[in-house]
Design an enzyme around this catalytic site. Structure first.
Site, PDB file in Angstrom:
ATOM      1  N   GLU A   5     -60.553  67.983   7.168  1.00  0.00           N
ATOM      2  CA  GLU A   5     -61.082  67.280   8.019  1.00  0.00           C
ATOM      3  C   GLU A   5     -60.858  67.395   9.444  1.00  0.00           C
ATOM      4  O   GLU A   5     -60.367  66.754  10.544  1.00  0.00           O
ATOM      5  CB  GLU A   5     -60.687  65.766   7.984  1.00  0.00           C
ATOM      6  CG  GLU A   5     -60.797  65.079   6.683  1.00  0.00           C
ATOM      7  CD  GLU A   5     -60.574  63.938   6.334  1.00  0.00           C
ATOM      8  OE1 GLU A   5     -60.395  62.831   7.145  1.00  0.00           O
ATOM      9  OE2 GLU A   5     -60.276  63.490   5.074  1.00  0.00           O
TER      10      GLU A   5
ATOM     11  N   ASN B  41     -54.598  64.167  -0.270  1.00  0.00           N
ATOM     12  CA  ASN B  41     -55.329  64.731   1.034  1.00  0.00           C
ATOM     13  C   ASN B  41     -54.450  63.714   1.995  1.00  0.00           C
ATOM     14  O   ASN B  41     -54.521  62.272   1.531  1.00  0.00           O
ATOM     15  CB  ASN B  41     -56.853  64.289   1.162  1.00  0.00           C
ATOM     16  CG  ASN B  41     -57.485  64.853   2.353  1.00  0.00           C
ATOM     17  OD1 ASN B  41     -57.143  65.806   2.861  1.00  0.00           O
ATOM     18  ND2 ASN B  41     -58.061  63.701   2.915  1.00  0.00           N
TER      19      ASN B  41
ATOM     20  N   ASP C 144     -60.692  68.383  13.161  1.00  0.00           N
ATOM     21  CA  ASP C 144     -61.261  68.352  14.534  1.00  0.00           C
ATOM     22  C   ASP C 144     -60.296  68.211  15.508  1.00  0.00           C
ATOM     23  O   ASP C 144     -59.161  67.761  15.106  1.00  0.00           O
ATOM     24  CB  ASP C 144     -61.991  66.788  14.608  1.00  0.00           C
ATOM     25  CG  ASP C 144     -61.724  65.606  14.014  1.00  0.00           C
ATOM     26  OD1 ASP C 144     -62.438  64.816  13.607  1.00  0.00           O
ATOM     27  OD2 ASP C 144     -60.397  65.581  14.135  1.00  0.00           O
TER      28      ASP C 144
ATOM     29  N   GLU D 151     -54.204  59.753   1.687  1.00  0.00           N
ATOM     30  CA  GLU D 151     -53.489  58.805   2.735  1.00  0.00           C
ATOM     31  C   GLU D 151     -52.435  57.865   1.752  1.00  0.00           C
ATOM     32  O   GLU D 151     -52.335  56.526   2.175  1.00  0.00           O
ATOM     33  CB  GLU D 151     -54.091  58.205   3.485  1.00  0.00           C
ATOM     34  CG  GLU D 151     -55.089  59.188   4.454  1.00  0.00           C
ATOM     35  CD  GLU D 151     -55.955  58.597   5.347  1.00  0.00           C
ATOM     36  OE1 GLU D 151     -55.961  57.445   5.349  1.00  0.00           O
ATOM     37  OE2 GLU D 151     -56.828  59.330   5.781  1.00  0.00           O
TER      38      GLU D 151
ATOM     39  N   HIS E 252     -56.756  66.453  11.533  1.00  0.00           N
ATOM     40  CA  HIS E 252     -57.339  65.674  12.908  1.00  0.00           C
ATOM     41  C   HIS E 252     -56.294  66.055  14.027  1.00  0.00           C
ATOM     42  O   HIS E 252     -55.355  65.228  13.981  1.00  0.00           O
ATOM     43  CB  HIS E 252     -57.319  64.232  12.348  1.00  0.00           C
ATOM     44  CG  HIS E 252     -58.371  63.862  11.506  1.00  0.00           C
ATOM     45  ND1 HIS E 252     -59.642  64.078  11.691  1.00  0.00           N
ATOM     46  CD2 HIS E 252     -58.299  63.074  10.289  1.00  0.00           C
ATOM     47  CE1 HIS E 252     -60.451  63.801  10.706  1.00  0.00           C
ATOM     48  NE2 HIS E 252     -59.555  63.330   9.877  1.00  0.00           N
TER      49      HIS E 252
END
Ligand code: G3I
Length: 364
Positions: free
Chosen positions: A277, A212, A279, A169, A248
Protein backbone atom coordinates in the site's frame (compact mmCIF):
# COMPACT_ATOMS: atom_id res chain seq x y z
CA UNK A 1 -33.31 -9.42 -9.09
CA UNK A 2 -35.54 -6.61 -10.54
CA UNK A 3 -35.23 -6.29 -14.37
CA UNK A 4 -33.79 -2.74 -14.19
CA UNK A 5 -31.17 -3.81 -11.68
CA UNK A 6 -30.36 -6.85 -13.82
CA UNK A 7 -29.86 -4.68 -16.93
CA UNK A 8 -27.63 -2.29 -14.97
CA UNK A 9 -25.64 -5.19 -13.58
CA UNK A 10 -25.16 -6.71 -17.02
CA UNK A 11 -24.22 -3.30 -18.47
CA UNK A 12 -21.68 -2.77 -15.69
CA UNK A 13 -20.25 -6.23 -16.16
CA UNK A 14 -19.81 -5.78 -19.90
CA UNK A 15 -18.41 -2.25 -19.90
CA UNK A 16 -16.03 -2.76 -16.98
CA UNK A 17 -14.49 -5.97 -18.16
CA UNK A 18 -13.72 -4.80 -21.70
CA UNK A 19 -9.98 -4.83 -22.37
CA UNK A 20 -8.47 -1.38 -22.25
CA UNK A 21 -6.14 0.04 -24.91
CA UNK A 22 -2.62 -0.71 -23.72
CA UNK A 23 -1.09 2.76 -24.22
CA UNK A 24 -1.69 5.10 -21.33
CA UNK A 25 -2.78 8.67 -22.28
CA UNK A 26 0.65 10.26 -22.19
CA UNK A 27 3.12 7.42 -22.42
CA UNK A 28 3.13 7.14 -26.21
CA UNK A 29 3.41 3.40 -26.00
CA UNK A 30 3.76 0.51 -23.60
CA UNK A 31 7.56 0.56 -23.70
CA UNK A 32 7.63 3.31 -21.13
CA UNK A 33 5.33 1.93 -18.46
CA UNK A 34 6.10 0.57 -15.03
CA UNK A 35 4.87 -2.92 -15.87
CA UNK A 36 7.05 -3.03 -18.99
CA UNK A 37 10.12 -1.87 -17.03
CA UNK A 38 9.63 -4.46 -14.28
CA UNK A 39 11.79 -7.60 -14.18
CA UNK A 40 10.03 -10.79 -15.32
CA UNK A 41 7.85 -12.23 -12.55
CA UNK A 42 7.95 -9.03 -10.48
CA UNK A 43 4.48 -7.51 -10.01
CA UNK A 44 4.17 -3.73 -9.85
CA UNK A 45 0.66 -2.95 -8.67
CA UNK A 46 -1.84 -0.32 -7.66
CA UNK A 47 -4.93 -0.10 -5.52
CA UNK A 48 -8.10 0.21 -7.60
CA UNK A 49 -9.62 3.49 -6.45
CA UNK A 50 -13.22 3.41 -5.32
CA UNK A 51 -15.69 1.34 -3.44
CA UNK A 52 -17.70 4.35 -2.44
CA UNK A 53 -16.81 8.01 -2.37
CA UNK A 54 -15.21 9.81 0.56
CA UNK A 55 -17.44 12.24 2.41
CA UNK A 56 -15.77 15.40 1.16
CA UNK A 57 -14.51 14.02 -2.14
CA UNK A 58 -17.82 13.47 -3.94
CA UNK A 59 -16.33 12.35 -7.25
CA UNK A 60 -17.95 9.39 -9.00
CA UNK A 61 -16.37 6.01 -8.42
CA UNK A 62 -13.08 6.11 -10.36
CA UNK A 63 -12.89 2.50 -11.52
CA UNK A 64 -16.47 2.38 -12.76
CA UNK A 65 -16.65 5.94 -14.15
CA UNK A 66 -13.25 7.26 -15.23
CA UNK A 67 -12.07 5.75 -18.54
CA UNK A 68 -8.69 7.54 -18.67
CA UNK A 69 -8.09 6.25 -15.13
CA UNK A 70 -8.83 2.68 -16.23
CA UNK A 71 -6.57 3.07 -19.27
CA UNK A 72 -3.61 4.05 -17.08
CA UNK A 73 -4.43 1.31 -14.55
CA UNK A 74 -4.28 -1.28 -17.34
CA UNK A 75 -1.20 0.13 -19.05
CA UNK A 76 1.04 0.72 -16.03
CA UNK A 77 0.37 -2.13 -13.60
CA UNK A 78 0.59 -5.92 -13.60
CA UNK A 79 -1.22 -6.30 -10.27
CA UNK A 80 -4.38 -4.69 -8.89
CA UNK A 81 -5.74 -4.51 -5.34
CA UNK A 82 -9.33 -3.38 -4.66
CA UNK A 83 -9.08 -0.33 -2.36
CA UNK A 84 -12.48 -0.95 -0.72
CA UNK A 85 -14.48 -3.18 -3.06
CA UNK A 86 -13.69 -6.49 -1.31
CA UNK A 87 -13.98 -5.22 2.25
CA UNK A 88 -16.83 -6.49 4.41
CA UNK A 89 -18.91 -3.29 4.44
CA UNK A 90 -18.87 -3.18 0.65
CA UNK A 91 -19.03 -6.82 -0.42
CA UNK A 92 -21.26 -8.13 2.41
CA UNK A 93 -23.53 -5.17 3.25
CA UNK A 94 -26.34 -7.20 4.80
CA UNK A 95 -26.41 -10.57 6.50
CA UNK A 96 -27.02 -13.11 3.75
CA UNK A 97 -26.55 -10.57 0.92
CA UNK A 98 -23.30 -10.13 -1.01
CA UNK A 99 -22.48 -7.31 -3.43
CA UNK A 100 -20.00 -8.85 -5.85
CA UNK A 101 -20.63 -6.62 -8.87
CA UNK A 102 -17.60 -4.34 -8.69
CA UNK A 103 -15.24 -6.94 -7.28
CA UNK A 104 -16.25 -9.24 -10.17
CA UNK A 105 -15.58 -6.40 -12.62
CA UNK A 106 -12.13 -5.74 -11.14
CA UNK A 107 -11.19 -9.43 -11.35
CA UNK A 108 -12.46 -9.58 -14.95
CA UNK A 109 -10.57 -6.36 -15.77
CA UNK A 110 -7.41 -7.91 -14.34
CA UNK A 111 -7.83 -11.07 -16.40
CA UNK A 112 -8.48 -9.04 -19.58
CA UNK A 113 -5.34 -6.97 -18.92
CA UNK A 114 -3.08 -9.83 -17.84
CA UNK A 115 -2.88 -8.62 -14.26
CA UNK A 116 -2.83 -10.56 -10.99
CA UNK A 117 -5.10 -9.57 -8.10
CA UNK A 118 -4.34 -9.00 -4.41
CA UNK A 119 -7.50 -9.68 -2.39
CA UNK A 120 -8.06 -7.21 0.47
CA UNK A 121 -9.19 -8.10 3.19
CA UNK A 122 -10.93 -10.84 5.18
CA UNK A 123 -10.32 -10.28 8.92
CA UNK A 124 -9.95 -6.66 10.07
CA UNK A 125 -11.21 -4.31 12.77
CA UNK A 126 -12.28 -1.61 10.28
CA UNK A 127 -14.91 -1.17 7.56
CA UNK A 128 -17.13 -3.94 8.86
CA UNK A 129 -20.87 -3.45 8.24
CA UNK A 130 -23.19 -2.36 11.03
CA UNK A 131 -25.16 -5.62 10.93
CA UNK A 132 -21.96 -7.36 12.00
CA UNK A 133 -20.46 -4.86 14.42
CA UNK A 134 -23.77 -4.12 16.18
CA UNK A 135 -25.32 -7.57 15.86
CA UNK A 136 -26.06 -9.81 18.83
CA UNK A 137 -24.59 -13.17 17.90
CA UNK A 138 -23.51 -16.16 19.92
CA UNK A 139 -19.87 -17.09 19.52
CA UNK A 140 -20.87 -20.07 17.37
CA UNK A 141 -23.00 -17.81 15.13
CA UNK A 142 -20.18 -15.29 14.78
CA UNK A 143 -17.68 -18.01 13.93
CA UNK A 144 -20.08 -19.43 11.35
CA UNK A 145 -20.54 -15.93 9.84
CA UNK A 146 -16.79 -15.49 9.39
CA UNK A 147 -16.35 -18.98 7.98
CA UNK A 148 -19.20 -18.49 5.53
CA UNK A 149 -17.85 -15.10 4.43
CA UNK A 150 -14.34 -16.38 3.80
CA UNK A 151 -15.58 -19.56 2.08
CA UNK A 152 -17.98 -17.58 -0.11
CA UNK A 153 -15.70 -14.68 -1.07
CA UNK A 154 -12.41 -16.57 -1.43
CA UNK A 155 -14.23 -19.46 -3.10
CA UNK A 156 -15.84 -17.14 -5.65
CA UNK A 157 -12.45 -15.99 -6.93
CA UNK A 158 -10.73 -19.38 -6.55
CA UNK A 159 -7.70 -19.55 -8.82
CA UNK A 160 -7.96 -15.86 -9.74
CA UNK A 161 -6.45 -14.15 -6.66
CA UNK A 162 -2.66 -14.29 -6.39
CA UNK A 163 -2.42 -13.10 -2.77
CA UNK A 164 -5.03 -12.49 -0.04
CA UNK A 165 -4.58 -10.14 2.89
CA UNK A 166 -6.30 -12.64 5.17
CA UNK A 167 -5.60 -10.82 8.45
CA UNK A 168 -5.10 -7.05 8.29
CA UNK A 169 -3.70 -4.87 11.11
CA UNK A 170 -4.27 -7.31 14.00
CA UNK A 171 -1.60 -5.79 16.28
CA UNK A 172 -1.32 -2.32 17.82
CA UNK A 173 1.90 -0.35 17.38
CA UNK A 174 3.11 -1.71 20.72
CA UNK A 175 2.75 -5.29 19.45
CA UNK A 176 -0.39 -6.10 21.43
CA UNK A 177 -3.23 -8.01 19.76
CA UNK A 178 -6.25 -5.80 18.97
CA UNK A 179 -8.42 -7.58 21.53
CA UNK A 180 -10.70 -4.54 21.93
CA UNK A 181 -11.47 -3.17 18.48
CA UNK A 182 -11.19 -6.32 16.37
CA UNK A 183 -14.58 -8.04 16.68
CA UNK A 184 -13.21 -11.44 15.69
CA UNK A 185 -10.36 -11.49 18.20
CA UNK A 186 -12.46 -9.86 20.94
CA UNK A 187 -15.38 -12.27 20.63
CA UNK A 188 -13.69 -15.47 19.45
CA UNK A 189 -10.14 -15.22 20.84
CA UNK A 190 -6.75 -15.14 19.06
CA UNK A 191 -7.22 -18.66 17.65
CA UNK A 192 -9.71 -17.30 15.10
CA UNK A 193 -6.81 -15.86 13.10
CA UNK A 194 -5.43 -19.35 12.37
CA UNK A 195 -8.94 -20.53 11.47
CA UNK A 196 -9.28 -17.67 8.98
CA UNK A 197 -6.11 -18.81 7.24
CA UNK A 198 -7.27 -22.45 7.24
CA UNK A 199 -10.68 -21.54 5.77
CA UNK A 200 -9.13 -19.31 3.13
CA UNK A 201 -6.72 -22.07 2.13
CA UNK A 202 -9.57 -24.60 1.86
CA UNK A 203 -11.51 -22.16 -0.33
CA UNK A 204 -8.57 -21.43 -2.64
CA UNK A 205 -5.48 -23.65 -2.26
CA UNK A 206 -3.63 -21.61 -4.91
CA UNK A 207 -3.88 -18.19 -3.27
CA UNK A 208 -0.92 -17.09 -1.15
CA UNK A 209 -2.20 -16.02 2.27
CA UNK A 210 -0.72 -12.93 3.93
CA UNK A 211 -0.63 -10.92 7.12
CA UNK A 212 -0.66 -7.22 6.21
CA UNK A 213 -0.02 -4.12 8.35
CA UNK A 214 1.34 -0.57 8.50
CA UNK A 215 4.23 0.64 10.69
CA UNK A 216 5.87 -2.77 10.32
CA UNK A 217 8.43 -1.62 7.73
CA UNK A 218 11.11 -1.55 10.43
CA UNK A 219 12.21 -4.08 13.03
CA UNK A 220 10.07 -2.95 15.97
CA UNK A 221 7.63 -4.24 18.62
CA UNK A 222 4.88 -4.59 16.02
CA UNK A 223 6.86 -6.46 13.38
CA UNK A 224 8.44 -8.56 16.16
CA UNK A 225 4.91 -9.59 17.21
CA UNK A 226 4.15 -10.74 13.65
CA UNK A 227 7.46 -12.55 13.44
CA UNK A 228 6.77 -14.53 16.63
CA UNK A 229 3.12 -15.25 15.74
CA UNK A 230 3.87 -16.39 12.20
CA UNK A 231 6.74 -18.61 13.39
CA UNK A 232 4.33 -20.34 15.81
CA UNK A 233 1.49 -20.63 13.28
CA UNK A 234 3.72 -22.17 10.62
CA UNK A 235 5.19 -24.59 13.16
CA UNK A 236 1.58 -25.65 13.85
CA UNK A 237 0.98 -26.20 10.14
CA UNK A 238 -1.26 -23.17 9.63
CA UNK A 239 -1.14 -22.11 5.94
CA UNK A 240 0.46 -18.67 6.32
CA UNK A 241 2.43 -17.90 3.15
CA UNK A 242 3.32 -14.23 3.36
CA UNK A 243 3.95 -11.10 5.37
CA UNK A 244 3.52 -7.65 3.87
CA UNK A 245 4.32 -4.12 4.95
CA UNK A 246 1.88 -1.52 3.65
CA UNK A 247 4.47 1.21 3.19
CA UNK A 248 2.38 4.26 4.06
CA UNK A 249 5.23 6.73 4.67
CA UNK A 250 5.36 10.45 5.34
CA UNK A 251 8.08 13.00 4.65
CA UNK A 252 7.44 14.23 8.17
CA UNK A 253 9.20 11.10 9.46
CA UNK A 254 12.46 9.38 8.61
CA UNK A 255 12.83 6.52 6.16
CA UNK A 256 12.73 2.98 7.68
CA UNK A 257 16.36 2.18 6.87
CA UNK A 258 16.07 -1.41 8.14
CA UNK A 259 13.18 -2.30 5.78
CA UNK A 260 15.34 -4.67 3.72
CA UNK A 261 16.72 -6.39 6.83
CA UNK A 262 13.19 -6.73 8.18
CA UNK A 263 11.85 -8.24 4.96
CA UNK A 264 14.79 -10.64 4.90
CA UNK A 265 14.03 -12.01 8.36
CA UNK A 266 10.46 -12.80 7.32
CA UNK A 267 11.81 -14.41 4.16
CA UNK A 268 13.98 -16.46 6.50
CA UNK A 269 10.78 -18.02 7.87
CA UNK A 270 10.09 -19.32 4.37
CA UNK A 271 7.57 -16.56 3.67
CA UNK A 272 6.85 -14.48 0.62
CA UNK A 273 7.02 -10.76 1.40
CA UNK A 274 5.49 -7.75 -0.32
CA UNK A 275 4.96 -4.00 -0.12
CA UNK A 276 1.20 -3.60 -0.51
CA UNK A 277 0.00 0.00 0.00
CA UNK A 278 2.91 2.28 -0.76
CA UNK A 279 2.44 6.02 -0.74
CA UNK A 280 4.52 8.92 0.58
CA UNK A 281 2.47 11.80 1.96
CA UNK A 282 3.70 15.26 2.88
CA UNK A 283 2.53 18.41 4.59
CA UNK A 284 1.73 20.72 1.68
CA UNK A 285 2.75 24.39 1.48
CA UNK A 286 -0.09 26.94 1.63
CA UNK A 287 -0.12 26.85 -2.18
CA UNK A 288 -1.07 23.19 -2.04
CA UNK A 289 1.80 22.46 -4.46
CA UNK A 290 4.75 20.40 -3.22
CA UNK A 291 8.19 22.03 -3.39
CA UNK A 292 10.92 20.60 -5.63
CA UNK A 293 12.72 19.42 -2.49
CA UNK A 294 9.62 17.59 -1.28
CA UNK A 295 9.19 15.90 -4.68
CA UNK A 296 12.83 14.82 -4.66
CA UNK A 297 12.54 13.39 -1.13
CA UNK A 298 9.30 11.64 -2.05
CA UNK A 299 10.97 10.05 -5.09
CA UNK A 300 13.82 8.94 -2.85
CA UNK A 301 11.44 7.24 -0.39
CA UNK A 302 9.60 5.44 -3.21
CA UNK A 303 12.89 4.35 -4.77
CA UNK A 304 14.29 3.05 -1.46
CA UNK A 305 11.15 1.03 -0.68
CA UNK A 306 11.23 -0.53 -4.14
CA UNK A 307 14.96 -1.22 -3.91
CA UNK A 308 14.49 -2.97 -0.55
CA UNK A 309 11.83 -5.22 -2.08
CA UNK A 310 13.90 -5.94 -5.20
CA UNK A 311 16.86 -6.88 -2.99
CA UNK A 312 14.83 -9.59 -1.21
CA UNK A 313 14.23 -12.55 -3.50
CA UNK A 314 10.93 -13.45 -1.76
CA UNK A 315 9.54 -9.93 -2.37
CA UNK A 316 8.01 -10.12 -5.85
CA UNK A 317 5.04 -7.78 -5.37
CA UNK A 318 5.14 -3.99 -4.90
CA UNK A 319 1.78 -2.21 -4.84
CA UNK A 320 1.18 1.52 -4.53
CA UNK A 321 -2.00 2.64 -2.82
CA UNK A 322 -3.33 4.54 -5.78
CA UNK A 323 -1.36 6.14 -8.59
CA UNK A 324 -3.05 9.54 -9.09
CA UNK A 325 -3.26 12.24 -6.42
CA UNK A 326 -6.87 13.20 -7.04
CA UNK A 327 -8.19 9.81 -5.88
CA UNK A 328 -5.82 9.32 -2.94
CA UNK A 329 -7.19 8.58 0.52
CA UNK A 330 -4.52 10.81 2.12
CA UNK A 331 -6.16 14.27 1.88
CA UNK A 332 -9.37 12.75 3.27
CA UNK A 333 -7.61 11.42 6.38
CA UNK A 334 -4.73 13.82 6.88
CA UNK A 335 -5.75 17.48 6.96
CA UNK A 336 -3.24 19.60 5.04
CA UNK A 337 -1.38 16.60 3.65
CA UNK A 338 -1.49 15.06 0.19
CA UNK A 339 0.37 14.62 -3.11
CA UNK A 340 1.20 11.10 -1.89
CA UNK A 341 1.06 9.22 -5.19
CA UNK A 342 3.18 9.09 -8.36
CA UNK A 343 1.01 11.05 -10.82
CA UNK A 344 -0.55 14.51 -10.89
CA UNK A 345 -4.31 14.79 -11.38
CA UNK A 346 -3.91 14.78 -15.19
CA UNK A 347 -1.95 11.50 -15.00
CA UNK A 348 1.31 13.28 -15.82
CA UNK A 349 4.25 11.74 -14.00
CA UNK A 350 5.92 12.97 -10.85
CA UNK A 351 9.59 12.38 -10.03
CA UNK A 352 8.46 9.45 -7.87
CA UNK A 353 7.08 7.71 -10.97
CA UNK A 354 10.36 8.17 -12.83
CA UNK A 355 12.27 6.88 -9.81
CA UNK A 356 10.16 3.71 -9.75
CA UNK A 357 10.50 3.13 -13.47
CA UNK A 358 14.27 3.64 -13.57
CA UNK A 359 14.73 1.40 -10.53
CA UNK A 360 12.68 -1.36 -12.16
CA UNK A 361 14.38 -0.97 -15.53
CA UNK A 362 17.82 -1.27 -13.94
CA UNK A 363 16.85 -4.77 -12.76
CA UNK A 364 15.53 -6.11 -16.08
O1 G3I B 1 -18.82 5.05 0.34
C1 G3I B 1 -19.19 5.63 1.57
C2 G3I B 1 -20.20 6.75 1.32
O2 G3I B 1 -21.37 6.20 0.73
C3 G3I B 1 -20.53 7.39 2.65
O3 G3I B 1 -21.37 8.51 2.43
C4 G3I B 1 -19.26 7.84 3.35
C5 G3I B 1 -19.61 8.32 4.75
O4 G3I B 1 -18.45 8.35 5.50
O5 G3I B 1 -18.35 6.73 3.51
C6 G3I B 1 -17.97 6.19 2.26
O6 G3I B 1 -17.07 5.15 2.51
C7 G3I B 1 -15.71 5.59 2.61
C8 G3I B 1 -14.87 4.48 2.00
O7 G3I B 1 -13.47 4.77 2.15
C9 G3I B 1 -15.17 4.33 0.52
O8 G3I B 1 -14.72 5.47 -0.16
C10 G3I B 1 -15.36 5.78 4.08
O9 G3I B 1 -15.99 6.93 4.57
C11 G3I B 1 -13.84 5.96 4.21
O10 G3I B 1 -13.50 5.88 5.59
C12 G3I B 1 -13.10 4.82 3.52
O11 G3I B 1 -11.70 5.12 3.57
C13 G3I B 1 -10.85 4.01 3.24
C14 G3I B 1 -9.99 3.70 4.48
O12 G3I B 1 -9.12 2.61 4.16
C15 G3I B 1 -10.85 3.32 5.67
O13 G3I B 1 -9.97 2.98 6.72
C16 G3I B 1 -9.93 4.44 2.11
O14 G3I B 1 -10.69 4.64 0.92
C17 G3I B 1 -8.86 3.36 1.87
O15 G3I B 1 -7.86 3.83 0.97
C18 G3I B 1 -8.15 2.99 3.18
O16 G3I B 1 -7.31 1.91 2.93
C19 G3I B 1 -6.68 1.34 4.09
C20 G3I B 1 -6.42 -0.13 3.79
O17 G3I B 1 -7.65 -0.77 3.48
C21 G3I B 1 -5.74 -0.80 4.96
N1 G3I B 1 -4.48 -0.10 5.28
C22 G3I B 1 -4.66 1.32 5.56
C23 G3I B 1 -5.32 2.02 4.37
C24 G3I B 1 -5.46 3.49 4.65
O18 G3I B 1 -6.35 3.69 5.73
Amino acid sequence: MKPARLILTLFTAVTLSAPVASAAPETGGHHQTLRWAAPKGFHIGSAVAGGGHHENQPYPDPFTSDRPYRRVLAAEFSSVSPENQMKWEYIHPERGRYNFGTADAIVRFAQQNRQVVRGHTLLWHSQNPEWLEKGTFTKDELRAILREHITTVVGRYRGRIQQWDVANEIFTDTGALRTADNIWIRELGPGIVADAFRWAHQADPKAKLFFNDYNVESVNAKSDAYYALIKDLRAAGVPVHGFSAQGHLSLDYGFPDDLERNLKRFAGLGLQTALTEVDVRMTLPASGVPTEAQLRQQADYYQRMLTACLNVSSCRSFTIWGFVDKYSWVPVFFQGQGAATVMWDDFSRKPAYDALRSTLAARR
